[in-house]
Scaffold this active site. Structure first.
Site, PDB file in Angstrom:
ATOM      1  N   ASP A 191      -7.349  17.388 -15.500  1.00  0.00           N
ATOM      2  CA  ASP A 191      -7.613  16.001 -15.870  1.00  0.00           C
ATOM      3  C   ASP A 191      -7.228  15.863 -17.347  1.00  0.00           C
ATOM      4  OD1 ASP A 191      -8.783  13.599 -16.756  1.00  0.00           O
ATOM      5  OD2 ASP A 191     -10.454  13.758 -15.337  1.00  0.00           O
ATOM      6  N   ARG A 225       0.829  -1.211   0.000  1.00  0.00           N
ATOM      7  CA  ARG A 225       0.000   0.000   0.000  1.00  0.00           C
ATOM      8  C   ARG A 225       0.863   1.260   0.000  1.00  0.00           C
ATOM      9  NH1 ARG A 225      -2.546  -0.226   4.763  1.00  0.00           N
ATOM     10  NH2 ARG A 225      -1.413   1.535   5.600  1.00  0.00           N
ATOM     11  N   LYS A 263      -8.479   4.624 -19.418  1.00  0.00           N
ATOM     12  CA  LYS A 263      -8.750   5.042 -20.790  1.00  0.00           C
ATOM     13  C   LYS A 263      -7.494   4.876 -21.663  1.00  0.00           C
ATOM     14  CE  LYS A 263     -12.543   5.975 -18.642  1.00  0.00           C
ATOM     15  NZ  LYS A 263     -12.802   7.274 -18.044  1.00  0.00           N
TER      16      LYS A 263
HETATM   17  C1  PLP Z   1     -13.356   7.822 -16.858  1.00  0.00           C
HETATM   18  C2  PLP Z   1     -12.947   9.164 -16.439  1.00  0.00           C
HETATM   19  C3  PLP Z   1     -12.714   9.460 -15.089  1.00  0.00           C
HETATM   20  C4  PLP Z   1     -12.949   8.454 -13.988  1.00  0.00           C
HETATM   21  O1  PLP Z   1     -12.016   7.401 -14.040  1.00  0.00           O
HETATM   22  P1  PLP Z   1     -12.287   5.907 -13.549  1.00  0.00           P
HETATM   23  O2  PLP Z   1     -11.030   5.228 -13.904  1.00  0.00           O
HETATM   24  O3  PLP Z   1     -13.489   5.389 -14.265  1.00  0.00           O
HETATM   25  O4  PLP Z   1     -12.522   5.972 -12.082  1.00  0.00           O
HETATM   26  C5  PLP Z   1     -12.274  10.727 -14.783  1.00  0.00           C
HETATM   27  N1  PLP Z   1     -12.077  11.668 -15.733  1.00  0.00           N
HETATM   28  C6  PLP Z   1     -12.298  11.408 -17.031  1.00  0.00           C
HETATM   29  C7  PLP Z   1     -12.059  12.485 -18.036  1.00  0.00           C
HETATM   30  C8  PLP Z   1     -12.736  10.162 -17.434  1.00  0.00           C
HETATM   31  O5  PLP Z   1     -12.971   9.929 -18.726  1.00  0.00           O
END
Ligand code: PLP
Length: 395
Positions: free
Chosen positions: A184, A59, A209
């Site tokens: 992000d 962890r 992604k």
């Molecule tokens: C999918 C996504 C998230 C969340 O991520 P997870 O891996 O599903 O928890 C956050 N920001 C964006 C832009 C995303 O496409």
């Protein structure tokens, strides 16, 4: 590869994070272990005191996870990073580590749907003040800072509207208020956009992604410009515990090796698909950052090296036309998520963004008729034929 290496990004994708390991494997081994044996009692005590470098418990630190963290930090021009169990865990770690009750944060309006629930319903129930702002509008951004604003968080391009927010300008404004800038970068990846070079302090990714790229892992990461931020966050991460596991870290690191190639193909496929859709009689509007018709085409070209793989469209027949398209399309899979090698189509208002309040959805420009496409790496002709089949089924 050393952080700050002058290698080009395609080379970095292949080599970043790989160190020398016993027996000389060229791929970091999977250290599938929860704990690490100490040489003797004094060794264990020194590790706990921080007097000696080493591994204690997964962890807190694990070599397979660290290899991935080093790789993504290098690709994003950061110093350090923390890999998490999901993108949402990464964003939660950011909020836990930077805010307390009574603080204020600014979030983009056009963000991943569950983030609006996390911030606007869950964290706000602990006394966090949250403003949702159109971060593509600089005046609105300027006016939303307060004396207790700790950070501004946004996605660019925004999800699913693909509006562009100016990272450089927003960072300058935020820093005059002493607030941290968190971007992000999931939609663009470090291949196409480098927020830390444009002034942001922290980058987050849903590695679910593009970074992993093969739709077989859920994971996230937080990348830091400043090592002190990293050390502060690491303390929180060690105690909150939403960390990635070694096997998933291995898979994402494997995915990174082809990131550059995949992004080239996602971009070229998406541009072709966007152009096809733009001239199609059943399509009302296409949002893709590298189409000249995009309202912020110039900013998109300035801030990023490609348009990415995401397209949103509005059909002339609204939601019923969208349903006909989704139910009759071939090649494309009807599924949420994005950034994998296979092309996906979905309906934000009833799927990814259904947890948003209808008012916020409307304000963010997510209409009932909006359909979102994640363009994969298949042959573009097959993708266009599959879409044409779906579009021709619209009454
Ligand atoms: C999918 C996504 C998230 C969340 O991520 P997870 O891996 O599903 O928890 C956050 N920001 C964006 C832009 C995303 O496409």
């Amino acid at each position: 590869m050393e952080t700050g290496s002058s290698m080009k990004i395609a080379t970095k994708c292949v080599h970043s994070g790989v160190k020398h390991y016993e027996f000389g494997p060229i791929v970091p081994p999977i250290y599938q272990t929860s704990t690490f044996a100490f040489r003797d009692a004094d060794h264990g005590a020194r590790l706990f005191k921080g007097e000696e470098e080493g591994f204690i418990y997964t962890r807190m630190r694990n070599p397979t996870i660290e290899a991935l963290e080093d790789a993504v930090a290098e690709l994003e021009f950061g110093t350090k990073s923390i890999a998490c169990a999901s993108g949402m865990a990464a964003i939660s770690l950011v909020i836990f580590s930077t805010t307390k009750s009574g603080d204020h944060i600014i979030s983009g309006k056009s963000v991943y749907g569950p983030i609006t629930t996390l911030l606007g319903q869950i964290f706000s129930s602990y006394g966090l003040e949250v403003s949702f702002v159109d971060t593509s509008n600089i005046e609105e951004v300027k006016n939303s800072f307060r004396s207790n604003t700790k950070l501004i968080f946004f996605e660019t391009p925004g999800n699913p509207t693909l509006l562009i927010s100016d990272i450089q300008v927003i960072s300058k404004i935020a820093h005059t208020f002493g607030a941290k800038v968190v971007v992000d970068n999931t939609f663009m990846t470090p291949v196409l956009q480098n927020p830390l070079k444009l002034g942001a302090d922290i980058v987050v990714h849903s590695m679910t992604k593009y970074l992993n790229g093969h739709a077989d892992v859920v994971a996230g990461i937080v990348v830091f410009k400043d090592e002190n931020d990293y050390l502060h966050f690491r303390k929180f991460s060690n105690h909150i515990g939403g960390v990635i596991d070694p096997f998933n870290a291995f898979l994402v690191h494997r995915g990174l090796k082809t990131l550059y190639l995949r992004m080239e193909r996602h971009c070229s496929n998406a541009l072709q698909v966007a152009k096809f859709l733009e001239q199609h009689p059943k399509v009302e509007k296409v949002w893709y950052p590298y189409l000249e018709s995009h309202p912020q085409y110039e900013l998109a070209r300035k801030q990023s090296l490609g348009g990415g793989g995401m397209i949103s469209i509005e059909l002339k027949g609204g939601l019923s036309a969208g349903k006909a398209l989704m139910n009759n399309i071939s090649v494309w899979k009807l599924a949420v998520s994005l950034g994998g090698v296979e092309s996906l189509i979905q309906h934000p208002a009833s799927m990814t963004h259904s947890s948003m309040t209808p008012q916020l959805r409307a304000e963010a420009g997510i209409t009932e008729g909006l359909v979102r496409l994640s363009v994969g790496i298949e042959d573009p002709e097959d993708l266009i034929n599959g879409l044409e089949k779906g579009l021709s089924s619209i009454e």
